[in-house]
Design an enzyme around this catalytic site. Sequence first.
Site, PDB file in Angstrom:
ATOM      1  N   SER A  47       0.639  -1.274  -0.018  1.00  0.00           N
ATOM      2  CA  SER A  47      -0.057  -0.076   0.024  1.00  0.00           C
ATOM      3  C   SER A  47       0.829   1.264  -0.206  1.00  0.00           C
ATOM      4  O   SER A  47       1.701   1.644   0.893  1.00  0.00           O
ATOM      5  CB  SER A  47      -0.874   0.130   1.339  1.00  0.00           C
ATOM      6  OG  SER A  47      -1.416   1.333   1.454  1.00  0.00           O
ATOM      7  N   HIS A 104      -1.253  -1.252  -4.280  1.00  0.00           N
ATOM      8  CA  HIS A 104      -2.574  -0.576  -3.605  1.00  0.00           C
ATOM      9  C   HIS A 104      -2.472   0.861  -3.367  1.00  0.00           C
ATOM     10  O   HIS A 104      -1.776   1.174  -2.687  1.00  0.00           O
ATOM     11  CB  HIS A 104      -2.982  -1.456  -2.160  1.00  0.00           C
ATOM     12  CG  HIS A 104      -4.218  -1.127  -1.737  1.00  0.00           C
ATOM     13  ND1 HIS A 104      -5.226  -1.724  -2.081  1.00  0.00           N
ATOM     14  CD2 HIS A 104      -4.553  -0.396  -0.677  1.00  0.00           C
ATOM     15  CE1 HIS A 104      -6.429  -1.548  -1.189  1.00  0.00           C
ATOM     16  NE2 HIS A 104      -5.964  -0.524  -0.449  1.00  0.00           N
ATOM     17  N   ASP A 126      -4.755   4.117  -1.895  1.00  0.00           N
ATOM     18  CA  ASP A 126      -5.686   4.349  -0.976  1.00  0.00           C
ATOM     19  C   ASP A 126      -6.185   5.683  -1.177  1.00  0.00           C
ATOM     20  O   ASP A 126      -5.216   6.584  -1.096  1.00  0.00           O
ATOM     21  CB  ASP A 126      -5.337   4.204   0.396  1.00  0.00           C
ATOM     22  CG  ASP A 126      -5.242   2.860   0.897  1.00  0.00           C
ATOM     23  OD1 ASP A 126      -6.190   2.045   0.790  1.00  0.00           O
ATOM     24  OD2 ASP A 126      -4.135   2.414   1.309  1.00  0.00           O
ATOM     25  N   MET A 137      -8.351   9.037  -0.206  1.00  0.00           N
ATOM     26  CA  MET A 137      -9.353   9.357   0.759  1.00  0.00           C
ATOM     27  C   MET A 137      -9.552  10.788   0.627  1.00  0.00           C
ATOM     28  O   MET A 137      -8.929  11.474   0.107  1.00  0.00           O
ATOM     29  CB  MET A 137      -8.436   9.202   2.015  1.00  0.00           C
ATOM     30  CG  MET A 137      -7.960   7.833   2.451  1.00  0.00           C
ATOM     31  SD  MET A 137      -6.916   8.009   3.835  1.00  0.00           S
ATOM     32  CE  MET A 137      -6.570   6.232   3.958  1.00  0.00           C
ATOM     33  N   HIS A 164      -8.436   1.774  -4.250  1.00  0.00           N
ATOM     34  CA  HIS A 164      -9.497   1.727  -3.103  1.00  0.00           C
ATOM     35  C   HIS A 164      -9.919   2.892  -2.953  1.00  0.00           C
ATOM     36  O   HIS A 164      -9.206   3.723  -2.035  1.00  0.00           O
ATOM     37  CB  HIS A 164      -8.632   0.905  -2.067  1.00  0.00           C
ATOM     38  CG  HIS A 164      -9.625   0.788  -0.680  1.00  0.00           C
ATOM     39  ND1 HIS A 164      -9.049   0.768   0.552  1.00  0.00           N
ATOM     40  CD2 HIS A 164     -10.991   0.951  -0.537  1.00  0.00           C
ATOM     41  CE1 HIS A 164     -10.141   0.433   1.480  1.00  0.00           C
ATOM     42  NE2 HIS A 164     -11.177   0.918   0.786  1.00  0.00           N
ATOM     43  N   MET A 167     -11.960   5.261  -0.638  1.00  0.00           N
ATOM     44  CA  MET A 167     -12.579   5.579   0.658  1.00  0.00           C
ATOM     45  C   MET A 167     -13.321   6.996   0.469  1.00  0.00           C
ATOM     46  O   MET A 167     -12.833   7.858   0.887  1.00  0.00           O
ATOM     47  CB  MET A 167     -11.653   5.470   1.777  1.00  0.00           C
ATOM     48  CG  MET A 167     -11.190   3.987   2.055  1.00  0.00           C
ATOM     49  SD  MET A 167      -9.585   3.919   2.950  1.00  0.00           S
ATOM     50  CE  MET A 167      -8.519   3.671   1.540  1.00  0.00           C
ATOM     51  N   MET A 201     -12.158  -4.789   5.300  1.00  0.00           N
ATOM     52  CA  MET A 201     -11.224  -4.091   5.983  1.00  0.00           C
ATOM     53  C   MET A 201     -10.794  -4.809   7.410  1.00  0.00           C
ATOM     54  O   MET A 201     -11.856  -5.055   8.157  1.00  0.00           O
ATOM     55  CB  MET A 201     -11.792  -2.530   6.285  1.00  0.00           C
ATOM     56  CG  MET A 201     -11.919  -1.724   5.129  1.00  0.00           C
ATOM     57  SD  MET A 201     -10.363  -1.068   4.417  1.00  0.00           S
ATOM     58  CE  MET A 201      -9.491  -0.662   5.648  1.00  0.00           C
ATOM     59  N   ASP A 216      -7.208  -5.897   4.293  1.00  0.00           N
ATOM     60  CA  ASP A 216      -6.669  -4.670   4.171  1.00  0.00           C
ATOM     61  C   ASP A 216      -6.557  -3.930   5.710  1.00  0.00           C
ATOM     62  O   ASP A 216      -7.677  -3.672   6.206  1.00  0.00           O
ATOM     63  CB  ASP A 216      -7.595  -3.829   3.077  1.00  0.00           C
ATOM     64  CG  ASP A 216      -6.860  -2.485   2.933  1.00  0.00           C
ATOM     65  OD1 ASP A 216      -5.653  -2.198   3.396  1.00  0.00           O
ATOM     66  OD2 ASP A 216      -7.520  -1.617   2.220  1.00  0.00           O
TER      67      ASP A 216
HETATM   68  C1  DX5 Z   1      -6.387   2.033   5.534  1.00  0.00           C
HETATM   69  C2  DX5 Z   1      -6.057   1.605   4.209  1.00  0.00           C
HETATM   70  C3  DX5 Z   1      -4.931   0.571   4.119  1.00  0.00           C
HETATM   71  C4  DX5 Z   1      -3.737   0.893   4.581  1.00  0.00           C
HETATM   72  C5  DX5 Z   1      -3.033  -0.300   5.146  1.00  0.00           C
HETATM   73  O1  DX5 Z   1      -7.580   3.013   5.533  1.00  0.00           O
HETATM   74  O2  DX5 Z   1      -7.182   1.035   3.468  1.00  0.00           O
HETATM   75  O3  DX5 Z   1      -4.781   0.240   2.777  1.00  0.00           O
HETATM   76  O4  DX5 Z   1      -2.801   1.667   3.642  1.00  0.00           O
HETATM   77  O5  DX5 Z   1      -1.838   0.110   5.948  1.00  0.00           O
HETATM   78  P1  DX5 Z   1      -1.175  -0.828   7.123  1.00  0.00           P
HETATM   79  O6  DX5 Z   1      -0.613  -1.866   6.324  1.00  0.00           O
HETATM   80  O7  DX5 Z   1       0.068   0.430   7.466  1.00  0.00           O
HETATM   81  O8  DX5 Z   1      -2.164  -1.193   7.930  1.00  0.00           O
HETATM   82 ZN    ZN Z   2      -6.833   0.238   1.232  1.00  0.00          ZN
END
Ligand code: DX5
Ligand code: ZN
Length: 223
Positions: free
Chosen positions: A6, A31, A33, A35, A64, A66, A135, A173
């Site tokens: 990620s 991956h 993320d 946000m 992903h 969010m 999650m 994840d």
């Molecule tokens: C959290 C994300 C994850 C995050 C995981 O909101 O969706 O993808 O990057 O990171 P680690 O492995 O540090 O928990």
């Molecule tokens: Zn994620």
Amino acid sequence: MIIAPSLLAANIGKLAAETIRAEKAGAQWLHLDIMDGHFVPNISFGPEVVRVLRPLTRMFLDVHLMCSRPEILLESFAKAGADQMTVHVELGDRVTPLLWKIKALDKRVGLAINPPTSMSHLEPYLGQIDLLLIMTVNPGFGGQPFITETLPKIQQASEWRREKKIDCRIEADGGIDFHTAAECAHAGADTFVSGTGLFKRRNFRAALRKMQKIVDAQARSRS
Ligand code: DX5
Ligand code: ZN
């Protein structure tokens, strides 16, 4: 078994170099993320980051979202070079049109579920998705501890997949390290997102190889 580093845990000032580091270490997926500061209390990257990274790598870009309004972003991420886009089941009535829109953009379709949300919300969509993202932390931040209570959700997803003969990946994840990767693989996950557990290690390649070996061994013992 696929491990998806990620990018959230990468050095944000060097995203291009970090992407290349992940690929050189042997990662097949990356991956990302996304946000929006509304669905989750944090802001990360947008389509422009995907567009800049796309020509640098052949890795599968696992996006992903969010975000409260992914509908306004799907086209931009598709054009930028995402291979797969995952939206959240918590968006309720809007999930069906979102899945259709991702499919219409000719991208792989993912659906994610947060730790407090009941698995029953996923059932109507099971035949329509390429990936189910469970999650294993509350979304919003990297580096959080794995929530063990999410393991039965992975088991449930794995049972559904077997009973209903559905062809979709099960991705865990959040908080994935060597130990929790093994637990998730044992429960039935086949795809593992790990940020802190890989990017924050000095020897990314060794950590990735070790995690891959661990989950592959679990897969063999399950079959
Ligand atoms: C959290 C994300 C994850 C995050 C995981 O909101 O969706 O993808 O990057 O990171 P680690 O492995 O540090 O928990
Ligand atoms: Zn994620």
